[in-house]
Each structure stands twice: as structure tokens, then as C-alpha cells.
Design a protein around this motif. Structure first.
Motif, PDB file in Angstrom:
ATOM      1  N   GLU A  18     -33.980   8.260 -23.371  1.00 48.30           N
ATOM      2  CA  GLU A  18     -35.171   9.113 -23.419  1.00 48.30           C
ATOM      3  C   GLU A  18     -34.801  10.512 -22.914  1.00 48.30           C
ATOM      4  O   GLU A  18     -34.123  10.657 -21.892  1.00 48.30           O
ATOM      5  CB  GLU A  18     -36.288   8.525 -22.551  1.00 48.30           C
ATOM      6  CG  GLU A  18     -36.974   7.346 -23.221  1.00 48.30           C
ATOM      7  CD  GLU A  18     -38.169   6.844 -22.429  1.00 48.30           C
ATOM      8  OE1 GLU A  18     -39.301   7.041 -22.884  1.00 48.30           O
ATOM      9  OE2 GLU A  18     -37.953   6.264 -21.355  1.00 48.30           O
ATOM     10  N   GLY A  19     -35.203  11.512 -23.654  1.00 46.36           N
ATOM     11  CA  GLY A  19     -34.872  12.879 -23.258  1.00 46.36           C
ATOM     12  C   GLY A  19     -33.456  13.304 -23.628  1.00 46.36           C
ATOM     13  O   GLY A  19     -33.033  14.426 -23.310  1.00 46.36           O
ATOM     14  N   ALA A  20     -32.708  12.436 -24.310  1.00 46.67           N
ATOM     15  CA  ALA A  20     -31.324  12.796 -24.672  1.00 46.67           C
ATOM     16  C   ALA A  20     -31.294  13.976 -25.641  1.00 46.67           C
ATOM     17  O   ALA A  20     -30.426  14.849 -25.554  1.00 46.67           O
ATOM     18  CB  ALA A  20     -30.613  11.592 -25.300  1.00 46.67           C
ATOM     19  N   TYR A  21     -32.252  13.994 -26.546  1.00 46.13           N
ATOM     20  CA  TYR A  21     -32.280  15.077 -27.540  1.00 46.13           C
ATOM     21  C   TYR A  21     -32.873  16.344 -26.926  1.00 46.13           C
ATOM     22  O   TYR A  21     -33.894  16.296 -26.242  1.00 46.13           O
ATOM     23  CB  TYR A  21     -33.128  14.655 -28.750  1.00 46.13           C
ATOM     24  CG  TYR A  21     -33.352  15.790 -29.714  1.00 46.13           C
ATOM     25  CD1 TYR A  21     -32.404  16.097 -30.676  1.00 46.13           C
ATOM     26  CD2 TYR A  21     -34.503  16.587 -29.640  1.00 46.13           C
ATOM     27  CE1 TYR A  21     -32.593  17.168 -31.541  1.00 46.13           C
ATOM     28  CE2 TYR A  21     -34.694  17.654 -30.504  1.00 46.13           C
ATOM     29  CZ  TYR A  21     -33.731  17.935 -31.456  1.00 46.13           C
ATOM     30  OH  TYR A  21     -33.912  18.987 -32.303  1.00 46.13           O
ATOM     31  N   SER A  22     -32.238  17.457 -27.194  1.00 47.94           N
ATOM     32  CA  SER A  22     -32.758  18.747 -26.763  1.00 47.94           C
ATOM     33  C   SER A  22     -32.921  19.650 -27.983  1.00 47.94           C
ATOM     34  O   SER A  22     -32.041  19.679 -28.855  1.00 47.94           O
ATOM     35  CB  SER A  22     -31.774  19.374 -25.764  1.00 47.94           C
ATOM     36  OG  SER A  22     -31.671  20.765 -25.957  1.00 47.94           O
ATOM     37  N   PRO A  23     -34.035  20.382 -28.073  1.00 46.73           N
ATOM     38  CA  PRO A  23     -34.232  21.264 -29.229  1.00 46.73           C
ATOM     39  C   PRO A  23     -33.148  22.338 -29.331  1.00 46.73           C
ATOM     40  O   PRO A  23     -32.872  22.843 -30.418  1.00 46.73           O
ATOM     41  CB  PRO A  23     -35.589  21.916 -28.968  1.00 46.73           C
ATOM     42  CG  PRO A  23     -36.227  21.150 -27.878  1.00 46.73           C
ATOM     43  CD  PRO A  23     -35.161  20.418 -27.136  1.00 46.73           C
ATOM     44  N   GLU A  24     -32.528  22.671 -28.211  1.00 46.98           N
ATOM     45  CA  GLU A  24     -31.492  23.707 -28.228  1.00 46.98           C
ATOM     46  C   GLU A  24     -30.119  23.135 -28.572  1.00 46.98           C
ATOM     47  O   GLU A  24     -29.369  23.724 -29.347  1.00 46.98           O
ATOM     48  CB  GLU A  24     -31.387  24.409 -26.869  1.00 46.98           C
ATOM     49  CG  GLU A  24     -32.573  25.298 -26.522  1.00 46.98           C
ATOM     50  CD  GLU A  24     -33.804  24.511 -26.102  1.00 46.98           C
ATOM     51  OE1 GLU A  24     -33.647  23.479 -25.418  1.00 46.98           O
ATOM     52  OE2 GLU A  24     -34.916  24.901 -26.500  1.00 46.98           O
ATOM     53  N   THR A  25     -29.768  21.983 -28.000  1.00 47.83           N
ATOM     54  CA  THR A  25     -28.392  21.499 -28.112  1.00 47.83           C
ATOM     55  C   THR A  25     -28.251  20.194 -28.874  1.00 47.83           C
ATOM     56  O   THR A  25     -27.138  19.708 -29.075  1.00 47.83           O
ATOM     57  CB  THR A  25     -27.775  21.318 -26.705  1.00 47.83           C
ATOM     58  OG1 THR A  25     -28.623  20.436 -25.962  1.00 47.83           O
ATOM     59  CG2 THR A  25     -27.671  22.660 -25.988  1.00 47.83           C
ATOM     60  N   GLY A  26     -29.341  19.578 -29.327  1.00 49.41           N
ATOM     61  CA  GLY A  26     -29.224  18.326 -30.060  1.00 49.41           C
ATOM     62  C   GLY A  26     -28.975  17.156 -29.120  1.00 49.41           C
ATOM     63  O   GLY A  26     -29.605  17.038 -28.075  1.00 49.41           O
ATOM     64  N   VAL A  27     -28.026  16.300 -29.493  1.00 49.42           N
ATOM     65  CA  VAL A  27     -27.762  15.063 -28.757  1.00 49.42           C
ATOM     66  C   VAL A  27     -26.379  15.150 -28.109  1.00 49.42           C
ATOM     67  O   VAL A  27     -25.404  15.493 -28.782  1.00 49.42           O
ATOM     68  CB  VAL A  27     -27.818  13.852 -29.721  1.00 49.42           C
ATOM     69  CG1 VAL A  27     -27.506  12.558 -28.971  1.00 49.42           C
ATOM     70  CG2 VAL A  27     -29.175  13.765 -30.414  1.00 49.42           C
ATOM     71  N   PRO A  28     -26.250  14.826 -26.814  1.00 48.73           N
ATOM     72  CA  PRO A  28     -24.920  14.821 -26.192  1.00 48.73           C
ATOM     73  C   PRO A  28     -24.096  13.622 -26.669  1.00 48.73           C
ATOM     74  O   PRO A  28     -24.655  12.567 -26.971  1.00 48.73           O
ATOM     75  CB  PRO A  28     -25.221  14.720 -24.693  1.00 48.73           C
ATOM     76  CG  PRO A  28     -26.562  14.077 -24.614  1.00 48.73           C
ATOM     77  CD  PRO A  28     -27.312  14.472 -25.856  1.00 48.73           C
ATOM     78  N   VAL A  29     -22.780  13.797 -26.723  1.00 52.04           N
ATOM     79  CA  VAL A  29     -21.914  12.748 -27.281  1.00 52.04           C
ATOM     80  C   VAL A  29     -22.101  11.419 -26.573  1.00 52.04           C
ATOM     81  O   VAL A  29     -22.091  10.356 -27.205  1.00 52.04           O
ATOM     82  CB  VAL A  29     -20.425  13.199 -27.283  1.00 52.04           C
ATOM     83  CG1 VAL A  29     -19.907  13.455 -25.866  1.00 52.04           C
ATOM     84  CG2 VAL A  29     -19.551  12.178 -28.007  1.00 52.04           C
ATOM     85  N   GLU A  30     -22.323  11.437 -25.269  1.00 50.73           N
ATOM     86  CA  GLU A  30     -22.392  10.167 -24.535  1.00 50.73           C
ATOM     87  C   GLU A  30     -23.648   9.362 -24.873  1.00 50.73           C
ATOM     88  O   GLU A  30     -23.717   8.175 -24.599  1.00 50.73           O
ATOM     89  CB  GLU A  30     -22.267  10.385 -23.020  1.00 50.73           C
ATOM     90  CG  GLU A  30     -23.275  11.322 -22.406  1.00 50.73           C
ATOM     91  CD  GLU A  30     -22.849  12.798 -22.461  1.00 50.73           C
ATOM     92  OE1 GLU A  30     -23.486  13.597 -21.756  1.00 50.73           O
ATOM     93  OE2 GLU A  30     -21.900  13.151 -23.206  1.00 50.73           O
ATOM     94  N   MET A  31     -24.643   9.994 -25.472  1.00 50.68           N
ATOM     95  CA  MET A  31     -25.862   9.282 -25.872  1.00 50.68           C
ATOM     96  C   MET A  31     -25.945   9.120 -27.396  1.00 50.68           C
ATOM     97  O   MET A  31     -26.959   8.654 -27.922  1.00 50.68           O
ATOM     98  CB  MET A  31     -27.096  10.051 -25.383  1.00 50.68           C
ATOM     99  CG  MET A  31     -27.372   9.850 -23.922  1.00 50.68           C
ATOM    100  SD  MET A  31     -27.852   8.129 -23.626  1.00 50.68           S
ATOM    101  CE  MET A  31     -27.477   7.990 -21.885  1.00 50.68           C
ATOM    102  N   SER A  32     -24.878   9.491 -28.084  1.00 49.29           N
ATOM    103  CA  SER A  32     -24.969   9.601 -29.539  1.00 49.29           C
ATOM    104  C   SER A  32     -25.096   8.257 -30.258  1.00 49.29           C
ATOM    105  O   SER A  32     -25.488   8.228 -31.416  1.00 49.29           O
ATOM    106  CB  SER A  32     -23.780  10.402 -30.089  1.00 49.29           C
ATOM    107  OG  SER A  32     -22.565   9.822 -29.680  1.00 49.29           O
TER     108      SER A  32
END
Ligand code: FEO
Ligand code: CA
Ligand code: CA
Ligand code: CA
Length: 636
Positions: A108-122
Motif C-alpha cells: 500500500e502506498g508503493a506507487y507514487s504519482p511522481e516516481t511510479g513503483v520502486p523495484v523492491e515492490m514491483s
């Protein structure tokens, strides 16, 4: 071409850029045929097979086409050019799951409108670029299996990467955003929502361990250094359309797999270093060589042709997944052939054998059918049904008959494992008909017939296909430089999908009656109120209506003026009437359609939207949306 430009190409354009085909025909590709629309529709003898197609009665229902909407239980909508979704009055919609939405609470909250999804949560979130999907029911629980066809590196990677991964972590991020998502949904009291942490929730990516079965499994063609037995491929990629088996498992179809492979070998030329790869005949036919679209080969030797030349042979298959068993290992079925699989539509022959119809989406490639040797009935074992059978390619004759040509060692002179790994070459050997990019096949549940969307083909009448097979104008591909597409349907002899012969016609020939007064105006069931281009996704609802999704030119300019954004329409197979039901945000295609078990909600895929749909800020997010009738009745 620089990196920024490459990532903007469609898969189709990427193939053309990497493997330009020589013109083998002198005439001008943009010349219109000098015949009037009236002449085309009326002149059976004068204009050959195309006119014969149009003279078949089913499509000559001009008056009913004009009274569009009469047989539909919704008021058709107009075109749109904005960045919104539109549905008919009395219907509602909202996103069900977007790229980057969590499948598990820890994401939850992994996605950010600025940076997308971080690799560790992909691999803990919903993938990008949603495509084919199917619904599965386990007791009172509803599970969806959904393809993520490809990835847009520009919105996944930092801007500095310029759309190309710069290290293994960035490759991992891109890999994890594709493949298949299995997720449970439930009514939240405010429509369907993803059930976080459901035991069914699962991501299947380019790295997931799999097995292979059928005659090509374990053959030399699919052995690699990492898998010397040739029985344990990793991952599924470019998962386009879908299918559902009679026994309730998911079929995911690997389409533009070729673009994931490249070579790190280089040779010197006067223009500097270039990729050093001498493509085999099979690689040429499948568009393999050069540099990969995502530069995987630079960071993962599995994708490097100079190290693992057989790895591409382990992709391009129909892959079966059991969405109800999260521990199950997906199986690649080599008996169903290797090509750019769009979807897999399973039906049953009169004697109980299993039949799968499949399109190969490239200009001038074929439509295929697989028929099992064994038969199946409810409750019986399924062993061998997708590994022991015969693959066929279709020939469509100009007289509106057709036949399924068996691809066997006897008919092709090729060993069976080569027939399956290089099915396109086997199809060429038997003289199958080159088609205008076969996309989805859908079988009518109320009648023994199947439909295939032939999305478009600018090379019809202009160039040979990648194997050198000519693409003459005629039969179900009646227009030179076909930018609009058509839908062909076939009715098997004796109302039996197991029969080797059929008759065919065109259900619709898309076109623009405002821009043209000739064959490019389209068939009689196309008018200024329902026109579209590039039919692609298709599915039948339980009431026998054909839902048609488009993936075409949404510029609303030139010959596409008046067609607006990509859309979903509903076609009546009996009358030929077609009505527009939904329009997508500009930039998006509509692809993937399934229904809730009670048919009260349709789930529709919106792929590669433009702008910042649906959030209204940050990045555009592909998404599956729920669509329902506000009066609570079923919509299909
Ligand atoms: Fe993935 Fe041919 O569409
Ligand atoms: Ca498609
Ligand atoms: Ca398409
Ligand atoms: Ca697509």
C-alpha cells in the motif's frame, strides 16, 4: 534512431524499424482503388472476391444499420477526443485496479504519482498495460487473471534513463511490471475492489519457473545452458490476449516476444560498431536479432543471443495457469505452435475433442487451429488435451470456402519439433492464407461460428510477409493498404468445430464513409454514427452479442476524422448492426473484457492511456475498469 524515439514505437513499428522489408511490388502504396462504394457493393463479378463478400446478405442490411440501436438495450454514444471514459446514459464506471495498485498490504502506498513503483515492490502490485483477462469462480469468491502486455520504460524509470534501463535493478523493475496478475476481487459495498493479501493474489513475471509439454518440449531447439533438458523455461512475456479452458484454467498468450532479445556481440563498420548477429531463416521469420527493445541482453545473459541463441524458442507459446492454485507451475503448451499469439479461443468439436482457435498478429501471418486427439467431458481428466493433437493453419478461398491445413511432417517435410517452434514456416509450406494481422478470435456461444479481428495491414498488396509469402488483395483481405481492418467469421462444415472445411464471410469491413466513397468507406453496416478503425479485442457476451474493442489511429484526422478515440462497440451477429458503447481516453486502446459471475459488471481494460488518466495528476496509468448498469440489471 535515438532511445527516446525507440520507446515511443509500437511493437509493430519496432519490428519494421529493426527488420525493414524490401518492397517487392512497384505500385504506389497509397493509391486508392478506382471503384466507387456502390460499385463495390453491387458488382459481384466485376470486383471479385471482395465484392462477393459484400454480396452475402448478412451485411446488406442498410436499413437496419441505419436504425442503429434498435436491437441494443443502450443508446449508442458519439465519438470522443478527450482524456475521459464515456459510456451510455444509465451506465456507470470506475477504476477497479490501476498499474501500481497494491495486491498485498505491504505494498500500500508503493506507487507514487511522481516516481511510479520502486523495484523492491514491483512484484507486489498490479502490472502495467493491462490486456486479456478472464474471470474464475471458487465457491463464492471471484478471481481475475489479467495480462500485462508490455511496459512503458519512460514512466517506470527515472527521466535520466531516457527510456532504457541502465542497470540490473532497472531491468528487474521492467520485468516485474509485465506478465500476469492473479487477484481476488469482492464487492466492497461500493462496487468491486481488490482483496488485499488474498491467498489467490499472485504475480507471474518474466522470471517465474515454468514447465513445457508437447512434442517440442525437451527438443534440442529449446535447450539452453541454464536448462540443458529443455523442460524448465523461465517466465512468460508480452502477454497479450487470453483464453479460458473448458476445465477452468487461464490461457495467457505470448505475442511480441521477439523484441525482448538482442545480442551484445559487436562488429566494426565504417559507421562504427553495430550488433553482430547473423540471423537464421527462423530468426528472420520471427524478427529476432539486433538489439532488444529494453536492453535486457546487456544485463541478463538469458536475453543475449550470442550466449543463449535458443532462449527465444522458449517464448511465443500459449501458457496455461491455474489461477485457483497459487502454488501451481504454469505450463507452456508447444503443441499449440509458436508465433505471435494474440489469444486462444477454446471450443469443443462435436465428438468432444478440444479445439483452440488462434491468431498470429503480424502483417501477412496466419490463423491457426489446434485439435486435440483426446476428448473431454465435465469431470474427466485433462491430461494430454493441450499436448497431444494436431495444429492447422487456415486457407481462405476466394469463393468463400476455406479449409484447415494440417501441419504435420508429411504435409510440411519438417520434423514435428520444427513445425511447432517455427509454425509460421510450416504454415507457409502448406500454402496458408496471409492475413491482415489476425488479432482476437471469439466464438459465438449461440451458434457454431468464430470471428477473428483482422486489425489492419498497410502492406496488403504492397509487400510480402517476413517469410516472402505474397500478400495479394482478395478473399477476406480485400483491400490494398488496409488501414481500417475487418472482421472475418467462419462457419465450420456440419456445425462442427472439428470439421476441416468451412465457409466464411466478412462480418464487418471498417472504414470511413465520410472520407471515402469507395472500398475504404467500409461495409454497409458501417456509418458515420458508428465508424471505427482497427478492431482488435473481441468477446461474446452470454446473450450472443459480439463486443469489439479497437486499437487504432485515434488522431481523429485525415482518413480517421470522425472516428475519435479508441472504443468498444457491440455487434449483433444476426443483423450486422453495430453500436458504440464506450470510448477510451485519448492515447489508449481498449483491450480485455470479462464479466462478474452474475454478469452485472463488465471489466474492461484500458491500455497505454495518454495524459494523466485516470488520476488527473502524475503519470498515465493503464487500468481495468468496472462498468455497470445503474438499474442493477446484467449487461451481458
Ligand atoms: Fe497485443 Fe496484437 O495485440
Ligand atoms: Ca491486441
Ligand atoms: Ca492491436
Ligand atoms: Ca496493445
Amino acid at each position: 534512431m535515438n532511445k527516446q524515439d525507440i520507446v515511443r514505437l509500437s511493437w509493430d513499428e519496432f519490428d519494421e524499424m529493426r527488420d525493414p522489408r524490401p518492397d517487392n511490388n512497384a505500385f504506389d502504396a497509397v493509391v486508392e482503388r478506382a471503384i466507387s462504394r456502390r460499385g463495390f457493393l453491387g458488382g459481384v463479378l466485376a470486383f471479385g472476391s471482395a465484392a462477393a463478400v459484400m454480396g452475402t446478405g448478412v451485411l446488406s442490411s442498410t436499413s437496419s444499420a441505419k436504425a442503429q440501436g434498435a436491437t441494443f438495450n443502450f443508446e449508442p454514444i458519439g465519438i470522443a477526443t478527450d482524456h475521459e471514459i464515456h459510456v451510455p446514459a444509465g451506465y456507470g464506471w470506475k477504476p477497479l485496479v490501476r498499474w501500481g495498485d497494491p495486491l498485498f498490504k505491504d505494498a500500500e502506498g508503493a506507487y507514487s504519482p511522481e516516481t511510479g513503483v520502486p523495484v523492491e515492490m514491483s512484484d507486489r502490485v498490479f502490472g502495467e498495460n493491462t490486456d486479456g483477462m478472464e474471470t474464475f469462480v471458487d465457491g463464492d469468491r471471484t478471481i481475475l487473471a489479467i495480462n500485462s502486455e508490455y511496459v512503458n520504460p519512460k514512466i517506470n524509470l527515472p527521466a535520466e534513463a531516457e527510456g532504457m534501463p541502465r542497470n540490473a535493478d532497472e531491468v528487474k523493475l521492467l520485468k516485474n511490471m509485465q506478465g500476469v496478475t492473479v487477484l481476488e476481487i469482492a464487492d466492497s459495498g461500493d462496487g468491486y475492489a481488490v482483496v488485499l493479501d488474498s491467498p489467490y493474489n499472485r504475480r507471474i513475471t518474466h522470471e517465474t519457473p515454468m514447465t513445457m509439454d508437447g512434442p517440442a518440449a525437451g527438443s534440442d531447439l529449446v535447450k539452453t545452458n541454464a536448462d540443458p533438458e529443455g523442460l524448465a523455461p523461465k517466465g512468460t512475456m508480452n502477454n497479450c490476449g487470453s483464453g479460458k479452458t473448458l476445465w477452468g484454467t487461464y490461457l495467457t498468450c505470448e505475442e511480441n516476444f521477439n523484441g525482448y532479445f538482442g545480442t551484445t556481440a559487436r562488429r566494426e563498420t565504417t559507421e562504427g560498431q553495430v550488433p553482430d548477429h547473423e540471423a537464421t531463416e527462423g530468426e528472420v521469420r520471427y524478427g529476432i536479432g539486433g538489439e532488444g527493445r529494453y536492453a535486457y541482453e546487456k544485463f541478463d545473459e538469458r536475453f543475449d543471443l550470442s550466449r543463449e541463441p535458443n532462449e527465444p524458442n522458449r517464448h511465443g507459446w500459449v501458457t496455461e495457469i491455474n489461477p485457483l492454485d497459487p502454488e501451481s507451475t504454469p505450463v507452456k503448451h508447444t503443441a499449440l505452435g509458436r508465433f505471435k499469439h494474440e489469444n486462444a479461443e477454446m471450443v469443443q468439436a462435436a465428438d468432444g475433442r478440444v479445439v483452440v482457435y488462434m491468431g498470429d498478429d503480424e502483417r501477412g501471418e496466419f490463423i491457426y487451429r489446434y485439435v486435440s486427439n483426446g476428448t473431454w467431458a465435465e469431470g474427466q481428466p485433462t491430461d494430454g488435451l493441450l499436448s497431444d493433437g494436431t495444429l492447422y493453419a487456415a486457407r481462405f478461398n476466394d469463393d468463400m470456402t476455406g479449409e484447415w491445413l494440417a501441419l504435420t511432417p508429411e504435409t510440411t517435410g519438417m520434423p514435428i519439433e520444427e513445425i511447432l517452434v517455427f509454425s509460421r514456416m510450416a504454415g507457409s509450406k502448406v500454402g496458408a492464407t496471409t492475413m491482415d494481422r489476425p488479432e482476437w478470435v471469439a466464438a459465438n456461444p449461440l451458434r457454431v461460428e468464430a470471428y477473428c479481428a483482422l486489425t489492419n495491414n498497410k502492406n496488403r498488396g504492397v509487400k510480402a510477409n517476413a517469410g516472402g509469402d505474397e500478400q495479394p488483395v482478395g478473399g477476406p483481405n480485400p483491400r490494398e493498404t488496409n488501414n481500417f481492418g475487418q472482421i472475418v467469421r467462419w462457419r465450420p462444415e456440419g456445425e462442427d468445430h472439428g470439421a476441416d472445411t468451412f465457409t466464411w464471410d466478412l462480418y464487418v469491413m471498417a472504414g470511413n464513409p465520410k472520407a471515402y466513397n469507395n472500398v475504404y468507406a467500409g461495409s454497409d453496416n458501417v456509418n458515420e454514427g458508428n465508424m471505427f478503425n482497427s478492431p482488435d479485442g473481441m468477446a461474446f457476451s452470454s446473450d450472443g452479442m459480439l463486443w469489439i474493442q479497437t486499437d487504432g489511429d485515434d488522431s481523429n484526422e485525415g482518413e480517421f476524422e470522425g472516428q475519435g478515440n479508441n472504443q468498444m462497440l457491440v455487434g449483433n451477429p444476426e443483423t450486422g448492426e453495430i453500436a458504440r458503447f464506450l470510448t477510451a481516453p485519448n492515447g489508449a486502446e481498449v483491450t480485455g473484457l470479462t464479466w462478474s459471475a452474475d454478469r452485472k459488471v463488465a471489466f474492461v481494460g484500458i491500455q497505454h492511456p495518454g495524459g494523466n488518466w485516470p488520476d488527473g495528476n502524475g503519470k498515465p496509468r493503464s487500468a481495468v475498469i468496472s462498468v455497470w448498469r445503474e438499474d442493477g440489471e446484467a449487461i451481458g
